[in-house]
Design a protein around this motif. Structure first.
Motif, PDB file in Angstrom:
ATOM      1  N   VAL A   1       9.451  -9.876  15.481  1.00  0.00           N
ATOM      2  CA  VAL A   1       8.602  -8.702  15.394  1.00  0.00           C
ATOM      3  C   VAL A   1       9.541  -7.511  15.292  1.00  0.00           C
ATOM      4  CG1 VAL A   1       8.428  -8.412  17.915  1.00  0.00           C
ATOM      5  CG2 VAL A   1       6.623  -7.514  16.425  1.00  0.00           C
ATOM      6  N   ALA A   2       9.175  -6.523  14.475  1.00  0.00           N
ATOM      7  CA  ALA A   2      10.127  -5.460  14.194  1.00  0.00           C
ATOM      8  C   ALA A   2       9.466  -4.093  14.088  1.00  0.00           C
ATOM      9  CB  ALA A   2      10.883  -5.756  12.892  1.00  0.00           C
ATOM     10  N   LEU A   3      10.195  -3.096  14.555  1.00  0.00           N
ATOM     11  CA  LEU A   3       9.867  -1.697  14.308  1.00  0.00           C
ATOM     12  C   LEU A   3      10.584  -1.259  13.048  1.00  0.00           C
ATOM     13  CD1 LEU A   3      10.306  -0.255  17.915  1.00  0.00           C
ATOM     14  CD2 LEU A   3       8.171  -0.292  16.614  1.00  0.00           C
ATOM     15  N   LEU A   4       9.890  -0.503  12.218  1.00  0.00           N
ATOM     16  CA  LEU A   4      10.455  -0.098  10.937  1.00  0.00           C
ATOM     17  C   LEU A   4      10.762   1.398  10.958  1.00  0.00           C
ATOM     18  CD1 LEU A   4       7.998  -2.027   8.607  1.00  0.00           C
ATOM     19  CD2 LEU A   4      10.134  -2.833   9.633  1.00  0.00           C
ATOM     20  N   ASN A   5      11.955   1.728  10.579  1.00  0.00           N
ATOM     21  CA  ASN A   5      12.393   3.119  10.569  1.00  0.00           C
ATOM     22  C   ASN A   5      11.885   3.809   9.311  1.00  0.00           C
ATOM     23  OD1 ASN A   5      13.682   5.516  11.080  1.00  0.00           O
ATOM     24  ND2 ASN A   5      15.723   4.777  10.530  1.00  0.00           N
ATOM     25  N   GLY A   6      10.867   4.661   9.468  1.00  0.00           N
ATOM     26  CA  GLY A   6      10.360   5.410   8.323  1.00  0.00           C
ATOM     27  C   GLY A   6       9.231   4.735   7.585  1.00  0.00           C
ATOM     28  N   GLY A   7       8.701   3.631   8.094  1.00  0.00           N
ATOM     29  CA  GLY A   7       7.571   2.972   7.447  1.00  0.00           C
ATOM     30  C   GLY A   7       7.993   1.801   6.596  1.00  0.00           C
ATOM     31  N   GLY A   8       7.077   1.352   5.742  1.00  0.00           N
ATOM     32  CA  GLY A   8       7.341   0.214   4.878  1.00  0.00           C
ATOM     33  C   GLY A   8       6.617  -1.046   5.288  1.00  0.00           C
ATOM     34  N   GLY A   9       5.767  -0.961   6.326  1.00  0.00           N
ATOM     35  CA  GLY A   9       5.140  -2.162   6.855  1.00  0.00           C
ATOM     36  C   GLY A   9       3.938  -2.666   6.096  1.00  0.00           C
ATOM     37  N   TYR A  10       3.234  -1.799   5.395  1.00  0.00           N
ATOM     38  CA  TYR A  10       2.021  -2.226   4.685  1.00  0.00           C
ATOM     39  C   TYR A  10       2.432  -2.912   3.377  1.00  0.00           C
ATOM     40  CZ  TYR A  10      -0.900   0.826   7.683  1.00  0.00           C
ATOM     41  OH  TYR A  10      -1.552   1.432   8.727  1.00  0.00           O
ATOM     42  N   ALA A  11       3.006  -4.091   3.512  1.00  0.00           N
ATOM     43  CA  ALA A  11       3.569  -4.786   2.349  1.00  0.00           C
ATOM     44  C   ALA A  11       3.781  -6.258   2.678  1.00  0.00           C
ATOM     45  CB  ALA A  11       4.892  -4.143   1.935  1.00  0.00           C
ATOM     46  N   GLU A  12       4.028  -7.048   1.628  1.00  0.00           N
ATOM     47  CA  GLU A  12       4.298  -8.467   1.833  1.00  0.00           C
ATOM     48  C   GLU A  12       5.680  -8.707   2.416  1.00  0.00           C
ATOM     49  OE1 GLU A  12       2.129 -11.216  -1.292  1.00  0.00           O
ATOM     50  OE2 GLU A  12       3.217  -9.617  -2.353  1.00  0.00           O
ATOM     51  N   ARG A  13       6.618  -7.792   2.161  1.00  0.00           N
ATOM     52  CA  ARG A  13       7.975  -7.907   2.692  1.00  0.00           C
ATOM     53  C   ARG A  13       8.429  -6.549   3.186  1.00  0.00           C
ATOM     54  NH1 ARG A  13       7.274 -10.277  -1.942  1.00  0.00           N
ATOM     55  NH2 ARG A  13       7.116 -12.558  -1.897  1.00  0.00           N
TER      56      ARG A  13
ATOM     57  N   VAL B   1      -0.751  -1.249  -4.504  1.00  0.00           N
ATOM     58  CA  VAL B   1       0.142  -1.197  -5.677  1.00  0.00           C
ATOM     59  C   VAL B   1       1.024  -2.447  -5.689  1.00  0.00           C
ATOM     60  CG1 VAL B   1       0.205   1.338  -5.786  1.00  0.00           C
ATOM     61  CG2 VAL B   1       1.876   0.105  -4.379  1.00  0.00           C
ATOM     62  N   GLU B   2       1.732  -2.614  -6.796  1.00  0.00           N
ATOM     63  CA  GLU B   2       2.803  -3.603  -6.895  1.00  0.00           C
ATOM     64  C   GLU B   2       4.133  -2.858  -6.883  1.00  0.00           C
ATOM     65  OE1 GLU B   2       2.965  -6.938  -7.049  1.00  0.00           O
ATOM     66  OE2 GLU B   2       0.789  -7.257  -6.871  1.00  0.00           O
ATOM     67  N   LEU B   3       5.050  -3.262  -6.001  1.00  0.00           N
ATOM     68  CA  LEU B   3       6.349  -2.615  -5.873  1.00  0.00           C
ATOM     69  C   LEU B   3       7.461  -3.669  -5.869  1.00  0.00           C
ATOM     70  CD1 LEU B   3       5.646   0.017  -3.038  1.00  0.00           C
ATOM     71  CD2 LEU B   3       5.833   0.472  -5.490  1.00  0.00           C
ATOM     72  N   PRO B   4       8.673  -3.270  -6.223  1.00  0.00           N
ATOM     73  CA  PRO B   4       9.797  -4.203  -6.096  1.00  0.00           C
ATOM     74  C   PRO B   4      10.027  -4.571  -4.632  1.00  0.00           C
ATOM     75  CG  PRO B   4      10.384  -2.289  -7.435  1.00  0.00           C
ATOM     76  CD  PRO B   4       9.075  -1.972  -6.797  1.00  0.00           C
ATOM     77  N   ASP B   5      10.572  -5.751  -4.388  1.00  0.00           N
ATOM     78  CA  ASP B   5      10.923  -6.128  -3.023  1.00  0.00           C
ATOM     79  C   ASP B   5      11.961  -5.162  -2.467  1.00  0.00           C
ATOM     80  OD1 ASP B   5       9.251  -8.254  -3.304  1.00  0.00           O
ATOM     81  OD2 ASP B   5      10.824  -9.788  -3.291  1.00  0.00           O
TER      82      ASP B   5
ATOM     83  N   PRO C   1       6.871   9.558  -2.391  1.00  0.00           N
ATOM     84  CA  PRO C   1       5.853   8.584  -1.977  1.00  0.00           C
ATOM     85  C   PRO C   1       6.401   7.708  -0.864  1.00  0.00           C
ATOM     86  CG  PRO C   1       6.948   7.773  -3.922  1.00  0.00           C
ATOM     87  CD  PRO C   1       7.579   9.116  -3.617  1.00  0.00           C
ATOM     88  N   PHE C   2       5.529   7.032  -0.130  1.00  0.00           N
ATOM     89  CA  PHE C   2       5.998   6.143   0.920  1.00  0.00           C
ATOM     90  C   PHE C   2       4.972   5.035   1.168  1.00  0.00           C
ATOM     91  CE2 PHE C   2       3.317   9.138   3.132  1.00  0.00           C
ATOM     92  CZ  PHE C   2       2.713   8.407   4.145  1.00  0.00           C
ATOM     93  N   VAL C   3       5.474   3.950   1.739  1.00  0.00           N
ATOM     94  CA  VAL C   3       4.637   2.848   2.198  1.00  0.00           C
ATOM     95  C   VAL C   3       4.483   3.010   3.705  1.00  0.00           C
ATOM     96  CG1 VAL C   3       4.473   0.347   2.490  1.00  0.00           C
ATOM     97  CG2 VAL C   3       5.366   1.303   0.353  1.00  0.00           C
ATOM     98  N   PRO C   4       3.272   3.199   4.222  1.00  0.00           N
ATOM     99  CA  PRO C   4       3.108   3.388   5.665  1.00  0.00           C
ATOM    100  C   PRO C   4       3.313   2.097   6.435  1.00  0.00           C
ATOM    101  CG  PRO C   4       0.981   3.503   4.546  1.00  0.00           C
ATOM    102  CD  PRO C   4       2.018   3.293   3.485  1.00  0.00           C
ATOM    103  N   GLY C   5       3.253   2.228   7.748  1.00  0.00           N
ATOM    104  CA  GLY C   5       3.348   1.052   8.608  1.00  0.00           C
ATOM    105  C   GLY C   5       4.661   0.965   9.332  1.00  0.00           C
TER     106      GLY C   5
ATOM    107  N   VAL D   1       0.868  -1.174   0.000  1.00  0.00           N
ATOM    108  CA  VAL D   1       0.000   0.000   0.000  1.00  0.00           C
ATOM    109  C   VAL D   1       0.902   1.220   0.000  1.00  0.00           C
ATOM    110  CG1 VAL D   1      -1.659   1.344   1.339  1.00  0.00           C
ATOM    111  CG2 VAL D   1      -1.928  -1.131   1.141  1.00  0.00           C
ATOM    112  N   GLN D   2       0.655   2.131  -0.921  1.00  0.00           N
ATOM    113  CA  GLN D   2       1.517   3.297  -1.083  1.00  0.00           C
ATOM    114  C   GLN D   2       0.701   4.583  -0.962  1.00  0.00           C
ATOM    115  OE1 GLN D   2       3.344   4.170  -5.005  1.00  0.00           O
ATOM    116  NE2 GLN D   2       5.308   3.973  -3.964  1.00  0.00           N
ATOM    117  N   VAL D   3       1.364   5.624  -0.468  1.00  0.00           N
ATOM    118  CA  VAL D   3       0.772   6.965  -0.396  1.00  0.00           C
ATOM    119  C   VAL D   3       1.582   7.875  -1.314  1.00  0.00           C
ATOM    120  CG1 VAL D   3       0.326   8.966   1.089  1.00  0.00           C
ATOM    121  CG2 VAL D   3      -0.071   6.647   1.952  1.00  0.00           C
TER     122      VAL D   3
END
Length: 318
Positions: free
Chosen positions: A76-88, A18-22, A58-62, A4-6
Protein backbone atom coordinates in the motif's frame (compact mmCIF):
# COMPACT_ATOMS: atom_id res chain seq x y z
CA UNK A 1 -3.19 2.65 -19.34
CA UNK A 2 -6.66 3.73 -18.19
CA UNK A 3 -6.66 6.72 -15.87
CA UNK A 4 -8.69 9.72 -14.72
CA UNK A 5 -7.24 13.12 -15.53
CA UNK A 6 -8.06 16.71 -14.56
CA UNK A 7 -7.28 19.35 -17.17
CA UNK A 8 -9.23 22.23 -15.58
CA UNK A 9 -10.11 22.91 -11.96
CA UNK A 10 -13.66 22.46 -10.76
CA UNK A 11 -16.10 20.02 -9.21
CA UNK A 12 -16.65 16.33 -9.95
CA UNK A 13 -17.40 17.15 -13.60
CA UNK A 14 -13.68 17.78 -14.31
CA UNK A 15 -12.75 14.13 -13.65
CA UNK A 16 -12.26 12.71 -17.15
CA UNK A 17 -11.45 9.07 -18.06
CA UNK A 18 -8.49 8.98 -20.48
CA UNK A 19 -5.77 6.73 -21.86
CA UNK A 20 -2.25 7.71 -20.73
CA UNK A 21 1.23 6.22 -21.06
CA UNK A 22 2.38 4.08 -18.14
CA UNK A 23 4.30 6.09 -15.53
CA UNK A 24 8.04 5.47 -15.36
CA UNK A 25 9.63 4.94 -11.93
CA UNK A 26 12.77 6.91 -11.21
CA UNK A 27 15.55 6.18 -8.69
CA UNK A 28 14.11 5.17 -5.32
CA UNK A 29 10.65 4.58 -6.76
CA UNK A 30 8.46 1.55 -7.42
CA UNK A 31 5.87 0.87 -10.12
CA UNK A 32 2.68 -0.58 -8.67
CA UNK A 33 0.02 -2.54 -10.54
CA UNK A 34 -3.02 -1.06 -8.81
CA UNK A 35 -5.71 -3.33 -7.38
CA UNK A 36 -7.76 -0.63 -5.63
CA UNK A 37 -7.54 3.14 -5.26
CA UNK A 38 -8.50 4.97 -2.08
CA UNK A 39 -10.71 8.04 -2.41
CA UNK A 40 -10.26 10.79 0.18
CA UNK A 41 -12.09 14.02 0.84
CA UNK A 42 -8.83 15.84 0.10
CA UNK A 43 -9.16 14.62 -3.51
CA UNK A 44 -12.23 16.84 -3.94
CA UNK A 45 -10.24 19.86 -2.78
CA UNK A 46 -7.36 18.96 -5.09
CA UNK A 47 -9.74 18.81 -8.06
CA UNK A 48 -10.93 22.37 -7.42
CA UNK A 49 -7.45 23.61 -6.37
CA UNK A 50 -8.55 24.45 -2.82
CA UNK A 51 -6.15 21.98 -1.19
CA UNK A 52 -3.36 23.11 1.15
CA UNK A 53 -0.76 22.22 -1.49
CA UNK A 54 -1.29 23.93 -4.88
CA UNK A 55 -1.83 21.65 -7.88
CA UNK A 56 -0.63 22.07 -11.45
CA UNK A 57 -2.65 21.09 -14.48
CA UNK A 58 -3.01 18.55 -15.97
CA UNK A 59 -2.83 15.89 -13.27
CA UNK A 60 -4.13 12.48 -12.27
CA UNK A 61 -5.69 12.71 -8.78
CA UNK A 62 -5.42 10.15 -6.03
CA UNK A 63 -2.96 9.88 -3.18
CA UNK A 64 -3.18 6.21 -2.16
CA UNK A 65 -3.22 2.80 -3.82
CA UNK A 66 -2.91 -0.84 -2.92
CA UNK A 67 -1.49 -3.36 -5.36
CA UNK A 68 1.52 -5.42 -6.35
CA UNK A 69 5.05 -4.65 -7.40
CA UNK A 70 6.82 -6.31 -10.33
CA UNK A 71 8.40 -8.84 -7.96
CA UNK A 72 5.00 -9.79 -6.51
CA UNK A 73 5.05 -7.91 -3.22
CA UNK A 74 1.66 -6.69 -2.00
CA UNK A 75 1.98 -3.08 -0.90
CA UNK A 76 0.00 0.00 0.00
CA UNK A 77 1.46 3.36 -0.93
CA UNK A 78 1.12 7.09 -0.52
CA UNK A 79 1.70 8.97 -3.75
CA UNK A 80 3.57 12.24 -3.84
CA UNK A 81 1.50 14.66 -5.92
CA UNK A 82 -1.23 12.24 -7.00
CA UNK A 83 -1.39 9.69 -9.79
CA UNK A 84 -3.55 7.12 -8.02
CA UNK A 85 -6.65 7.17 -10.21
CA UNK A 86 -5.03 4.83 -12.73
CA UNK A 87 -4.22 1.22 -13.53
CA UNK A 88 -0.56 1.79 -12.60
CA UNK A 89 1.11 4.23 -10.27
CA UNK A 90 4.59 5.17 -9.15
CA UNK A 91 5.40 5.59 -5.47
CA UNK A 92 8.53 6.57 -3.57
CA UNK A 93 10.02 3.56 -1.81
CA UNK A 94 9.91 5.46 1.48
CA UNK A 95 6.14 5.85 1.10
CA UNK A 96 5.50 2.21 0.17
CA UNK A 97 4.52 -0.22 2.92
CA UNK A 98 4.09 -3.99 2.98
CA UNK A 99 0.54 -5.21 3.61
CA UNK A 100 0.44 -8.00 6.22
CA UNK A 101 -1.26 -11.28 5.41
CA UNK A 102 -4.85 -11.13 6.58
CA UNK A 103 -5.29 -7.42 5.82
CA UNK A 104 -7.58 -6.94 2.83
CA UNK A 105 -7.46 -4.08 0.31
CA UNK A 106 -10.21 -2.09 2.02
CA UNK A 107 -8.50 -2.26 5.40
CA UNK A 108 -5.07 -1.47 3.96
CA UNK A 109 -6.35 1.71 2.31
CA UNK A 110 -8.59 2.72 5.22
CA UNK A 111 -5.65 2.61 7.62
CA UNK A 112 -3.16 4.32 5.31
CA UNK A 113 -4.51 7.89 5.30
CA UNK A 114 -7.70 7.94 7.35
CA UNK A 115 -6.52 5.56 10.03
CA UNK A 116 -3.17 7.32 10.32
CA UNK A 117 -4.98 10.66 10.50
CA UNK A 118 -7.11 9.43 13.42
CA UNK A 119 -3.99 8.00 15.12
CA UNK A 120 -2.05 11.27 14.82
CA UNK A 121 -5.01 13.40 15.92
CA UNK A 122 -5.54 11.40 19.10
CA UNK A 123 -1.89 10.76 19.92
CA UNK A 124 0.00 13.85 18.74
CA UNK A 125 -2.61 16.63 18.66
CA UNK A 126 -5.04 15.75 21.43
CA UNK A 127 -2.67 13.67 23.62
CA UNK A 128 -5.67 11.62 24.69
CA UNK A 129 -5.52 10.34 28.26
CA UNK A 130 -7.54 7.41 29.63
CA UNK A 131 -10.93 8.43 30.95
CA UNK A 132 -11.22 11.61 28.90
CA UNK A 133 -14.27 12.42 26.81
CA UNK A 134 -13.87 12.58 23.03
CA UNK A 135 -16.20 14.13 20.47
CA UNK A 136 -15.79 12.79 16.92
CA UNK A 137 -17.56 14.91 14.32
CA UNK A 138 -18.38 13.28 10.97
CA UNK A 139 -18.21 10.04 12.94
CA UNK A 140 -19.52 7.89 10.08
CA UNK A 141 -16.86 9.10 7.65
CA UNK A 142 -13.51 7.57 6.79
CA UNK A 143 -11.50 9.16 9.61
CA UNK A 144 -14.45 9.29 12.00
CA UNK A 145 -15.21 5.57 11.90
CA UNK A 146 -11.60 4.76 12.80
CA UNK A 147 -11.33 7.55 15.38
CA UNK A 148 -14.39 6.31 17.30
CA UNK A 149 -12.87 2.83 17.53
CA UNK A 150 -9.36 4.06 18.38
CA UNK A 151 -10.61 6.34 21.14
CA UNK A 152 -12.42 3.40 22.75
CA UNK A 153 -9.44 1.08 22.28
CA UNK A 154 -7.18 3.64 23.98
CA UNK A 155 -9.40 4.07 27.02
CA UNK A 156 -11.53 7.13 26.36
CA UNK A 157 -14.06 7.57 29.14
CA UNK A 158 -16.91 8.63 26.88
CA UNK A 159 -17.02 8.86 23.08
CA UNK A 160 -19.64 11.23 21.67
CA UNK A 161 -20.23 10.82 17.95
CA UNK A 162 -21.68 13.57 15.79
CA UNK A 163 -23.48 12.61 12.58
CA UNK A 164 -26.23 13.98 10.37
CA UNK A 165 -28.63 11.04 9.96
CA UNK A 166 -30.19 8.21 11.95
CA UNK A 167 -28.28 5.67 9.86
CA UNK A 168 -24.93 7.34 10.47
CA UNK A 169 -25.59 7.71 14.18
CA UNK A 170 -26.56 4.03 14.38
CA UNK A 171 -23.27 3.10 12.70
CA UNK A 172 -21.30 5.18 15.22
CA UNK A 173 -23.01 3.36 18.10
CA UNK A 174 -22.23 0.02 16.45
CA UNK A 175 -18.56 1.02 16.28
CA UNK A 176 -18.46 1.75 20.00
CA UNK A 177 -19.60 5.33 20.54
CA UNK A 178 -21.24 5.76 23.95
CA UNK A 179 -23.72 8.38 22.77
CA UNK A 180 -24.56 10.19 19.54
CA UNK A 181 -25.71 13.72 18.74
CA UNK A 182 -27.31 15.23 15.67
CA UNK A 183 -24.58 17.31 14.05
CA UNK A 184 -27.29 19.60 12.66
CA UNK A 185 -28.55 20.60 16.12
CA UNK A 186 -29.37 24.30 16.34
CA UNK A 187 -27.31 24.57 19.55
CA UNK A 188 -24.51 22.06 19.14
CA UNK A 189 -22.72 23.32 22.24
CA UNK A 190 -25.69 22.44 24.42
CA UNK A 191 -26.15 19.10 22.64
CA UNK A 192 -22.54 18.13 23.39
CA UNK A 193 -22.72 19.24 27.02
CA UNK A 194 -25.94 17.31 27.51
CA UNK A 195 -24.51 14.19 25.86
CA UNK A 196 -21.44 14.21 28.10
CA UNK A 197 -22.94 15.60 31.30
CA UNK A 198 -20.04 18.02 31.58
CA UNK A 199 -17.64 19.94 29.37
CA UNK A 200 -15.65 18.11 26.69
CA UNK A 201 -11.98 17.13 26.88
CA UNK A 202 -11.21 16.40 23.21
CA UNK A 203 -12.93 17.28 19.92
CA UNK A 204 -11.87 16.00 16.49
CA UNK A 205 -13.29 18.32 13.85
CA UNK A 206 -13.10 18.27 10.05
CA UNK A 207 -16.34 20.17 9.38
CA UNK A 208 -15.54 23.82 10.05
CA UNK A 209 -17.97 26.73 10.29
CA UNK A 210 -20.39 26.79 13.21
CA UNK A 211 -19.50 23.19 14.10
CA UNK A 212 -16.02 24.37 15.04
CA UNK A 213 -17.27 27.51 16.78
CA UNK A 214 -19.79 25.67 18.94
CA UNK A 215 -17.38 22.83 19.70
CA UNK A 216 -14.76 25.23 21.05
CA UNK A 217 -17.45 26.69 23.30
CA UNK A 218 -18.06 23.23 24.78
CA UNK A 219 -14.44 22.53 25.77
CA UNK A 220 -13.51 21.82 29.38
CA UNK A 221 -10.53 23.37 31.19
CA UNK A 222 -7.48 22.17 29.27
CA UNK A 223 -9.74 20.77 26.56
CA UNK A 224 -8.33 20.38 23.04
CA UNK A 225 -9.93 20.77 19.62
CA UNK A 226 -7.97 19.15 16.79
CA UNK A 227 -8.93 20.64 13.42
CA UNK A 228 -8.05 18.65 10.30
CA UNK A 229 -10.39 19.67 7.49
CA UNK A 230 -13.28 21.80 6.36
CA UNK A 231 -15.83 19.50 4.74
CA UNK A 232 -18.55 22.10 5.21
CA UNK A 233 -16.42 24.51 3.16
CA UNK A 234 -17.25 27.28 5.65
CA UNK A 235 -14.62 29.11 7.67
CA UNK A 236 -15.02 29.06 11.45
CA UNK A 237 -14.72 32.33 13.33
CA UNK A 238 -11.18 33.54 13.99
CA UNK A 239 -9.88 32.25 17.31
CA UNK A 240 -8.94 35.06 19.67
CA UNK A 241 -6.09 34.08 21.97
CA UNK A 242 -7.58 35.85 24.96
CA UNK A 243 -10.71 33.71 24.65
CA UNK A 244 -8.63 30.56 25.07
CA UNK A 245 -7.85 31.68 28.61
CA UNK A 246 -11.50 31.27 29.62
CA UNK A 247 -11.14 27.49 29.92
CA UNK A 248 -7.39 27.05 29.29
CA UNK A 249 -8.29 25.50 25.95
CA UNK A 250 -6.14 24.49 22.99
CA UNK A 251 -7.02 24.66 19.30
CA UNK A 252 -4.62 22.68 17.13
CA UNK A 253 -4.43 21.85 13.41
CA UNK A 254 -3.11 18.81 11.58
CA UNK A 255 -2.12 18.11 7.98
CA UNK A 256 -0.86 14.56 7.57
CA UNK A 257 2.14 15.32 5.29
CA UNK A 258 3.75 17.21 8.17
CA UNK A 259 4.06 13.91 10.05
CA UNK A 260 6.87 12.94 7.70
CA UNK A 261 8.94 15.87 8.96
CA UNK A 262 8.97 14.50 12.50
CA UNK A 263 12.02 12.65 13.81
CA UNK A 264 11.66 8.90 13.79
CA UNK A 265 9.29 6.81 11.74
CA UNK A 266 6.03 8.17 13.20
CA UNK A 267 3.92 7.26 10.19
CA UNK A 268 5.33 3.75 9.97
CA UNK A 269 4.72 3.26 13.68
CA UNK A 270 1.12 4.43 13.33
CA UNK A 271 0.42 2.18 10.35
CA UNK A 272 1.97 -0.87 11.98
CA UNK A 273 -0.09 -0.34 15.14
CA UNK A 274 -3.26 0.15 13.10
CA UNK A 275 -2.65 -3.06 11.15
CA UNK A 276 -2.06 -4.94 14.42
CA UNK A 277 -5.31 -3.59 15.90
CA UNK A 278 -7.19 -4.57 12.75
CA UNK A 279 -5.74 -8.09 12.75
CA UNK A 280 -6.68 -8.41 16.43
CA UNK A 281 -10.28 -7.42 15.63
CA UNK A 282 -10.13 -4.25 17.75
CA UNK A 283 -10.79 -1.88 14.85
CA UNK A 284 -12.29 -2.46 11.43
CA UNK A 285 -12.66 -0.61 8.18
CA UNK A 286 -16.17 0.37 7.16
CA UNK A 287 -16.89 -0.09 3.43
CA UNK A 288 -18.32 3.06 1.89
CA UNK A 289 -18.80 1.84 -1.65
CA UNK A 290 -16.69 0.73 -4.58
CA UNK A 291 -16.87 2.60 -7.88
CA UNK A 292 -15.46 1.86 -11.31
CA UNK A 293 -12.48 4.03 -12.18
CA UNK A 294 -14.58 5.51 -14.97
CA UNK A 295 -17.14 6.54 -12.33
CA UNK A 296 -14.72 8.55 -10.20
CA UNK A 297 -16.97 11.54 -10.75
CA UNK A 298 -19.81 9.73 -8.94
CA UNK A 299 -17.52 8.99 -6.00
CA UNK A 300 -16.64 12.68 -5.69
CA UNK A 301 -20.29 13.68 -5.97
CA UNK A 302 -21.14 11.30 -3.13
CA UNK A 303 -18.31 12.62 -0.96
CA UNK A 304 -19.19 16.25 -1.52
CA UNK A 305 -22.84 15.58 -0.69
CA UNK A 306 -21.63 14.16 2.65
CA UNK A 307 -23.93 11.19 2.14
CA UNK A 308 -21.18 8.57 2.38
CA UNK A 309 -19.87 6.45 5.24
CA UNK A 310 -16.53 4.75 5.75
CA UNK A 311 -13.97 4.21 3.01
CA UNK A 312 -14.64 4.72 -0.72
CA UNK A 313 -12.66 2.76 -3.30
CA UNK A 314 -12.13 2.83 -7.06
CA UNK A 315 -11.64 -0.34 -9.11
CA UNK A 316 -9.09 0.40 -11.88
CA UNK A 317 -10.18 -2.63 -13.91
CA UNK A 318 -13.59 -1.07 -14.64
Amino acid sequence: MRAVQVTEFGGPEVLTPVELPDPEPGPGQTLIEVDRVGVNYADTHQAENSYLAPTRLPFVPGGEVVGRTADGRRVVALLNGGGGYAERAVADDAMTFAVPDGVDDLTALAMLVQGATAWVLLRKNAHLEPGESVVVHAAAGGVGTIAVQLAKAWGAGRVIAGASSDEKRALALELGADVVVDSRAADLTEALLTANGRRIDVVLDMVGGVTTDQSIAALAPFGRLAFYGMAGREQPKPVELRNLLGHSTTVTGMWLPHVFRLPGNVFGTALAELFDLALAGKIRAVPGGEYALSDARKAHEALRSRSTVGKLLLDPTK
